[in-house]
Design an enzyme around this catalytic site. Structure first.
Site: not given
Length: 341
Positions: A132, A244
């Site tokens: 990710c 994130h």
């Protein structure tokens, strides 16, 4: 005509998000199957907001023969058993685990970055989805690399607990509640208290002192973007549920200014530039939740190196970092190889 698509690991965070995105993007499915472990067999889950309920099928008994695409979000253990089985039965596997990413005969794909690499899927009938934190970073790096050739990347990540699955999200919630009522906090999923703290440790430590998460960012960036690019990563878990963030410093071979970089990023696929030099003129993780774009802010010159830039990169890790990228790979596969109708 549409495709027959199976989502394996459909009851987990990423699996559910895959179903949501398949429905949201109106992926051409003639049939969709939700597949998971035996303990989830028979439960019903939503196929996005279509109103359609899917009854979960047992992975141990599922026959992939006749299915076109299987999106795997089941973790490396089950994937190691069932992905080769699906591939051997003629179903193209798009795998979200780390199991196949560095296999030389398995393409590692971010569609905005290296779409042509997908043509190599026929060697194993398997395509890998990157980590990710890597996925959102290479989306930001690709147009800048094309313009001025990146030599070196230094990145510090601020990774949400959803990257550690439901257990990570539960731990942050439970610890936060415990602290407010004065109960004792005991780490379970994480190595230290995650509530009101940051932990510079994701995945296991390697012999050179880096963690496996940091190693992934290095080797995956090289495989997806350019093997000549040097990458140094520090990966940190932060008390955020989803989203994130990354602070990225870049050194280029050729001259490029912050203003040029902004203009390039403004037009790049998959990127939303939000870069006002004022209070709140940037994107934080909580603001990107549920969005498909990778957000870039704080683009500025780095005077410590020749041809240097710094920028801030934010993305919903359950979407671009996992489920969305997998669905985009499926769309790319359909356009280039599995055309129907």
């Amino acid at each position: 005509m549409g495709y027959r698509v199976a989502v394996v690991g459909a009851t987990g965070n990423v699996g559910r998000e895959m179903l949501n995105i398949l429905a949201e993007r109106e992926f051409p499915c003639d049939e969709i199957a939700a597949v998971a472990s035996p303990r989830s067999t028979g439960m019903e889950i939503d196929f996005g907001e279509t109103g359609k309920k899917l009854k979960v099928k047992n992975i141990e008994h599922f026959d992939f023969t006749g299915w076109d695409i299987a999106l795997f979000a089941a973790g490396s253990g089950p994937t190691k058993i069932y992905a080769p089985k699906a591939a051997s039965q003629g179903c193209v596997v798009i795998d979200n685990s780390s199991l196949y990413r560095m296999e030389p005969d398995v393409p590692l794909i971010v569609p905005e970055v290296n779409p042509d690499a997908i043509d190599g899927y026929t060697k194993r009938n398997i395509i890998a989805n990157p980590n990710c934190s890597t996925a959102q970073m290479v989306v930001a790096l690709k147009p800048l690399h094309d313009a001025a050739k990146i030599k070196r990347v230094v990145v510090s990540t601020y990774q949400s607990v959803s990257g550690a699955g439901k257990a990570g999200m539960d731990e942050l919630f439970e610890q936060s509640r415990a602290i407010f009522v004065g109960d004792q906090v005991e780490p379970k999923k994480f190595t230290k208290q995650i509530a009101f703290n940051v932990i510079p440790h994701i995945d296991v430590f390697l012999d050179d002192g880096s963690t496996k998460e940091e190693w992934k960012m290095v080797v995956e960036t090289k495989k997806i973007l350019d093997p000549a690019v040097k990458v140094q990563a520090t990966c940190v878990r932060v008390p955020v549920f989803v989203g994130h963030a990354e602070s990225i410093t870049l050194e280029f071979e050729n001259e490029i200014s912050a203003e040029q970089a902004q203009n390039i990023l403004r037009e790049a696929p998959g990127i939303m530039l939000v870069d006002k030099r004022e209070d709140g003129g940037y994107v934080s993780p909580i603001e990107c939740v549920g969005d498909s774009e990778t957000y870039i802010s704080r683009v500025r010159d780095d005077s410590t190196v020749e041809n240097g830039l710094a920028l801030w990169c934010v993305s919903d890790n359950l979407r671009k970092g996992a489920a969305l990228n997998a669905v985009q790979i499926a769309e790319l596969l359909g356009r280039r190889h599995l055309k129907k109708g």
